[in-house]
Design a protein around this motif. Sequence first.
Motif, PDB file in Angstrom:
ATOM      1  N   PRO A  82       1.808  -0.289 -23.000  1.00  0.00           N
ATOM      2  CA  PRO A  82       0.978  -0.485 -21.809  1.00  0.00           C
ATOM      3  C   PRO A  82       1.647  -1.442 -20.831  1.00  0.00           C
ATOM      4  CG  PRO A  82       0.209  -1.904 -23.561  1.00  0.00           C
ATOM      5  CD  PRO A  82       1.388  -1.149 -24.115  1.00  0.00           C
ATOM      6  N   GLY A  83       1.296  -1.319 -19.545  1.00  0.00           N
ATOM      7  CA  GLY A  83       1.873  -2.231 -18.567  1.00  0.00           C
ATOM      8  C   GLY A  83       1.417  -1.958 -17.156  1.00  0.00           C
ATOM      9  N   LEU A  84       2.031  -2.642 -16.210  1.00  0.00           N
ATOM     10  CA  LEU A  84       1.701  -2.513 -14.792  1.00  0.00           C
ATOM     11  C   LEU A  84       2.808  -1.760 -14.070  1.00  0.00           C
ATOM     12  CD1 LEU A  84       0.363  -6.125 -14.064  1.00  0.00           C
ATOM     13  CD2 LEU A  84      -0.970  -4.066 -14.536  1.00  0.00           C
ATOM     14  N   ARG A  85       2.403  -0.969 -13.047  1.00  0.00           N
ATOM     15  CA  ARG A  85       3.356  -0.213 -12.237  1.00  0.00           C
ATOM     16  C   ARG A  85       3.073  -0.516 -10.768  1.00  0.00           C
ATOM     17  NH1 ARG A  85       2.459   4.453 -15.699  1.00  0.00           N
ATOM     18  NH2 ARG A  85       3.063   3.824 -17.804  1.00  0.00           N
ATOM     19  N   HIS A  86       4.074  -0.996 -10.049  1.00  0.00           N
ATOM     20  CA  HIS A  86       3.925  -1.361  -8.643  1.00  0.00           C
ATOM     21  C   HIS A  86       4.717  -0.399  -7.777  1.00  0.00           C
ATOM     22  CE1 HIS A  86       3.351  -3.949  -5.138  1.00  0.00           C
ATOM     23  NE2 HIS A  86       4.634  -3.747  -4.868  1.00  0.00           N
ATOM     24  N   THR A  87       4.088   0.096  -6.710  1.00  0.00           N
ATOM     25  CA  THR A  87       4.726   1.045  -5.798  1.00  0.00           C
ATOM     26  C   THR A  87       4.749   0.489  -4.393  1.00  0.00           C
ATOM     27  OG1 THR A  87       3.805   2.867  -7.106  1.00  0.00           O
ATOM     28  CG2 THR A  87       4.661   3.410  -4.929  1.00  0.00           C
ATOM     29  N   SER A  88       5.918   0.591  -3.751  1.00  0.00           N
ATOM     30  CA  SER A  88       6.059   0.216  -2.342  1.00  0.00           C
ATOM     31  C   SER A  88       6.660   1.403  -1.598  1.00  0.00           C
ATOM     32  CB  SER A  88       6.966  -1.003  -2.176  1.00  0.00           C
ATOM     33  OG  SER A  88       6.401  -2.148  -2.793  1.00  0.00           O
ATOM     34  N   VAL A  89       5.957   1.870  -0.553  1.00  0.00           N
ATOM     35  CA  VAL A  89       6.417   2.998   0.252  1.00  0.00           C
ATOM     36  C   VAL A  89       6.986   2.465   1.559  1.00  0.00           C
ATOM     37  CG1 VAL A  89       5.753   5.156   1.388  1.00  0.00           C
ATOM     38  CG2 VAL A  89       4.698   4.508  -0.792  1.00  0.00           C
ATOM     39  N   SER A  90       8.168   2.929   1.927  1.00  0.00           N
ATOM     40  CA  SER A  90       8.844   2.452   3.132  1.00  0.00           C
ATOM     41  C   SER A  90       8.313   3.119   4.393  1.00  0.00           C
ATOM     42  CB  SER A  90      10.357   2.718   3.014  1.00  0.00           C
ATOM     43  OG  SER A  90      10.881   2.163   1.838  1.00  0.00           O
ATOM     44  N   GLY A  91       8.746   2.601   5.547  1.00  0.00           N
ATOM     45  CA  GLY A  91       8.441   3.228   6.825  1.00  0.00           C
ATOM     46  C   GLY A  91       7.119   2.814   7.423  1.00  0.00           C
ATOM     47  N   SER A  92       6.751   3.508   8.517  1.00  0.00           N
ATOM     48  CA  SER A  92       5.528   3.171   9.243  1.00  0.00           C
ATOM     49  C   SER A  92       4.273   3.440   8.428  1.00  0.00           C
ATOM     50  CB  SER A  92       5.459   3.966  10.554  1.00  0.00           C
ATOM     51  OG  SER A  92       5.498   5.370  10.289  1.00  0.00           O
ATOM     52  N   LEU A  93       4.384   4.325   7.423  1.00  0.00           N
ATOM     53  CA  LEU A  93       3.245   4.604   6.547  1.00  0.00           C
ATOM     54  C   LEU A  93       3.300   3.745   5.299  1.00  0.00           C
ATOM     55  CD1 LEU A  93       3.112   8.504   6.763  1.00  0.00           C
ATOM     56  CD2 LEU A  93       1.708   6.851   7.999  1.00  0.00           C
ATOM     57  N   GLY A  94       4.078   2.682   5.353  1.00  0.00           N
ATOM     58  CA  GLY A  94       4.305   1.852   4.191  1.00  0.00           C
ATOM     59  C   GLY A  94       3.034   1.305   3.565  1.00  0.00           C
ATOM     60  N   THR A  95       2.946   1.441   2.251  1.00  0.00           N
ATOM     61  CA  THR A  95       1.825   0.911   1.490  1.00  0.00           C
ATOM     62  C   THR A  95       2.379   0.219   0.252  1.00  0.00           C
ATOM     63  OG1 THR A  95       1.546   2.961   0.224  1.00  0.00           O
ATOM     64  CG2 THR A  95       0.249   2.733   2.254  1.00  0.00           C
ATOM     65  N   SER A  96       1.538  -0.555  -0.381  1.00  0.00           N
ATOM     66  CA  SER A  96       1.936  -1.231  -1.598  1.00  0.00           C
ATOM     67  C   SER A  96       0.721  -1.320  -2.515  1.00  0.00           C
ATOM     68  CB  SER A  96       2.466  -2.630  -1.281  1.00  0.00           C
ATOM     69  OG  SER A  96       2.836  -3.313  -2.459  1.00  0.00           O
ATOM     70  N   GLN A  97       0.897  -0.963  -3.781  1.00  0.00           N
ATOM     71  CA  GLN A  97      -0.222  -1.041  -4.709  1.00  0.00           C
ATOM     72  C   GLN A  97       0.278  -1.196  -6.128  1.00  0.00           C
ATOM     73  OE1 GLN A  97      -1.826   2.937  -3.691  1.00  0.00           O
ATOM     74  NE2 GLN A  97      -1.532   3.473  -5.848  1.00  0.00           N
ATOM     75  N   THR A  98      -0.582  -1.746  -6.982  1.00  0.00           N
ATOM     76  CA  THR A  98      -0.261  -1.970  -8.390  1.00  0.00           C
ATOM     77  C   THR A  98      -1.341  -1.336  -9.247  1.00  0.00           C
ATOM     78  OG1 THR A  98       0.844  -4.067  -7.862  1.00  0.00           O
ATOM     79  CG2 THR A  98       0.210  -3.695 -10.157  1.00  0.00           C
ATOM     80  N   GLU A  99      -0.922  -0.560 -10.240  1.00  0.00           N
ATOM     81  CA  GLU A  99      -1.853   0.130 -11.121  1.00  0.00           C
ATOM     82  C   GLU A  99      -1.505  -0.166 -12.572  1.00  0.00           C
ATOM     83  OE1 GLU A  99      -4.317   1.447  -9.768  1.00  0.00           O
ATOM     84  OE2 GLU A  99      -3.751   2.178  -7.797  1.00  0.00           O
ATOM     85  N   PHE A 100      -2.462   0.121 -13.469  1.00  0.00           N
ATOM     86  CA  PHE A 100      -2.250  -0.035 -14.914  1.00  0.00           C
ATOM     87  C   PHE A 100      -1.987   1.331 -15.538  1.00  0.00           C
ATOM     88  CE2 PHE A 100      -3.999   0.345 -19.212  1.00  0.00           C
ATOM     89  CZ  PHE A 100      -3.243  -0.621 -19.881  1.00  0.00           C
TER      90      PHE A 100
END
Length: 215
Positions: free
Chosen positions: A150-168
């Motif tokens: 088990p663990g955490l996964r962090h996503t960062s999306v580049s560009g003008s639509l850039g988002t960032s989120q962390t999920e389990f």
Amino acid sequence: MKRAVVTLVFVLAVTAEAAAQWPGEPVWNSPKGGTGLTISGDYAKPDSNYGKGHTWGGRAALGLGTMTVTAGVASWKPEGATQSFTSVGANAAFRLIGGSLLPVAVNLQVGAARTDSANATPASTRVIGAVGFSVPLPTPGLSIEPFFSPGLRHTSVSGSLGTSQTEFGYAIGANVSLGTLGVHLAYDKEKQKNGPSLGVFGIGAHVDIHLPLGM
């Protein structure tokens, strides 16, 4: 045209959420570690919430006793997409407990992968942090290592639509070896705060190349 727009929006949403290290694959792990070079070929099948399609990948892992470093590449083509998402990444796993005298193994795993832009979707970076547990089975002539990670996964999306989120999320699977040849499989489930959980099943084969302990 309408169908193409709907498909693009769907792929964009899925890609922004899918935060396993190599998109379209489970988070692979081997808590017991080892010594030597392991070459792996992987195939994975994401579920309908993930985006379906097929993923092919390859990895090379160097085991240095309590530490294992891995580099790999994966190509995932979601259902309905015109292009594949190609990801390149690496990770490091550190064994905390385990070895020849203990029946259990525990490790910490950290890794990252960069996914190229495709299907008009911006490039993204995924970072994982996980703990792994395994109980290698005492089977003569055959190595079987069931694991749970088990663990955490962090996503960062580049560009003008850039988002960032962390999920389990978590991965459950097994590594099986007979001599220098083996197979591995895993099922990965990732919770989503704003949507259904994402699942992917993966399977593959590997070959172990034993190296001197002193290298």
